[in-house]
Each structure stands twice: as C-alpha cells, then as structure tokens.
Design an enzyme around this catalytic site. Structure first.
Site, PDB file in Angstrom:
ATOM      1  N   ASP A  46     -10.675   9.039  -1.117  1.00  0.00           N
ATOM      2  CA  ASP A  46     -10.523   8.449  -2.194  1.00  0.00           C
ATOM      3  C   ASP A  46      -9.254   8.312  -2.528  1.00  0.00           C
ATOM      4  OD1 ASP A  46     -12.180   7.249  -4.371  1.00  0.00           O
ATOM      5  OD2 ASP A  46     -10.829   8.184  -5.663  1.00  0.00           O
ATOM      6  N   TYR A  99      -3.351  -3.397  -3.623  1.00  0.00           N
ATOM      7  CA  TYR A  99      -2.184  -3.669  -3.976  1.00  0.00           C
ATOM      8  C   TYR A  99      -0.938  -3.699  -3.001  1.00  0.00           C
ATOM      9  CZ  TYR A  99      -4.486  -1.935  -8.207  1.00  0.00           C
ATOM     10  OH  TYR A  99      -5.412  -1.817  -9.280  1.00  0.00           O
ATOM     11  N   ARG A 136      -2.991   7.209   3.751  1.00  0.00           N
ATOM     12  CA  ARG A 136      -4.310   7.335   4.309  1.00  0.00           C
ATOM     13  C   ARG A 136      -4.045   8.207   5.655  1.00  0.00           C
ATOM     14  NH1 ARG A 136      -6.975   4.252   1.552  1.00  0.00           N
ATOM     15  NH2 ARG A 136      -5.807   2.333   2.585  1.00  0.00           N
TER      16      ARG A 136
END
Ligand code: IMP
Length: 203
Positions: A77, A160, A187
């Site tokens: 997440d 974004y 990530r």
C-alpha cells in the site's frame, strides 16, 4: 518460526504495479529468488481498503488473498505524503479528488491545493507486507523524498508521477524510463527490504 516460502501470490490487481514488482524482482534477484510468483486470482472480488494506515490496508488485501489461495500473499500500500498538507493525501492518495477519481483529477486537485505553498516537499511511501495463511507476517517500508512541481511533466508511470521530482534528479518520475524509476522508487526499496528478509529465512 517462519520458513522461506516456495510460492507467493500477488494481492495487487494493478497491472502497472505487477510489472514494476516483477521487474524489480528480476533485476535484483534474477535466478536467486527460487520463488514462484503467482498473479492475483481473478475470482476474488474487489477488496475495500478501509484502513487508516498503509499497514492496515496492506494487511486487509494480503490477508484476504492468503485466505483465498492458502498461499503467502504479498500486498503493498503506497501513497504520497505532502509536507505542506500535513501528510495528505496519504492513505487517500488514489481517491484524493473523489471516490472514482482519475489520476489526472487527483493531480489537478493536488496542484490546486498546493497553489499557494512554496514548500513543495513530499515523499512517496510504500508499505510491503507478506501475510501467510496462518497469519504470520513479514513487513518492510520504503520511502523516496522529492519536490512537487507546479505543473505536470512527462507521460510515463501513473498516479502523481508527472508532478513528483525525486531529490537528486532533474526530471519527474513520469519523464524517467520505467527502469530508472523502478531502480530508485519507494516500492523498490520496500520490496527489496521485504525480499531480503524472505530470502534470509530457513528453507
Ligand atoms: P497504491 O496503494 O500503491 O495503489 O497507491 C495508492 C495511490 O498512491 C495510487 O493510486 C497513486 O495515486 C499513488 N501512488 C502510489 N505509488 C505511486 C507511484 O509510484 N507514482 C505515482 N503515484 C503513486
């Protein structure tokens, strides 16, 4: 005691993220991984992310997929935390401009909220979480700091990316090649930290 799994199932249905995760694993571990990575099963319906934190949301997604498949499930997440906005949009990054907002609408709202702020500092955070069918967990976080532009630049990536310029670089994420973004992203940092833990487990 947690043993190293031979198989892992992805909890994300987002094709950008699946590609990014697989590229990261291929680049950093190649043949050393020895873990079969399965896609998210198509028969599991949409999972509502009702948590107030990245960890809570990752846990909701991974637990559901681990239960559905009886395999360790990998969820992440992520979101954008903007200093001048007190950490917003945070866990609401995907729906900042409304429940079904597009990336363009979210970016437009962000630029409008940020119109009068000179402090453009922001960071992307990823919480990566592996949940085993018995409830055991391994977790890791990754962060990249940067600056928000006043307008969009670049066509690559998602979310974004067109308004986020990572510190130390002259281009936005959306102007970078996917390979460069994947090599420095939040990530990547979270997944490398998590897979380093996984690979250090006893087989
Ligand atoms: P998710 O939890 O990874 O699905 O991310 C939630 C939201 O955060 C996305 O819908 C994007 O708006 C934003 N986001 C997360 N990671 C990125 C990224 O790498 N680039 C741009 N936006 C991102």
């Amino acid at each position: 005691m947690i043993f190293r799994p031979n198989e892992i199932v992805l909890a994300t249905a987002n094709s950008h993220k699946v590609t990014e995760i697989l590229n990261i694993l291929e680049t950093y571990y190649a043949k050393d991984l020895n873990i079969d990575i399965h896609p998210r099963p198509s028969d599991v319906g949409e999972i509502e992310e009702t948590g107030n934190t990245f960890l809570a949301n990752a846990r909701i997604k991974a637990s559901r997929i681990a239960q559905a498949t009886n395999l360790p499930a990998l969820a992440d997440d992520s979101g954008l935390l903007v200093n001048s906005l007190g950490g917003l949009p945070g866990v609401n990054s995907s729906c900042y401009a409304g429940e079904h907002a597009s990336d363009e609408e979210n970016v437009e709202k962000l630029l409008s909220e940020m119109r009068d702020f000179q402090d453009r500092g922001a960071s992307f955070i990823t919480q990566a979480l592996l949940v085993f069918p018995d409830g055991d967990e391994l977790s890791a976080t990754g962060e990249i700091k940067g600056q928000l532009l006043f307008y969009s630049k670049g066509q690559n990536g998602f979310g974004y990316d067109p308004v986020f310029k990572p510190d130390g670089y002259e281009t936005t994420f959306a102007e970078m090649s996917p390979e460069l973004k994947d090599s420095i992203s939040h990530r990547k940092k979270a997944f490398i930290a998590l897979f380093d833990q996984i690979l250090s487990l006893e087989p």
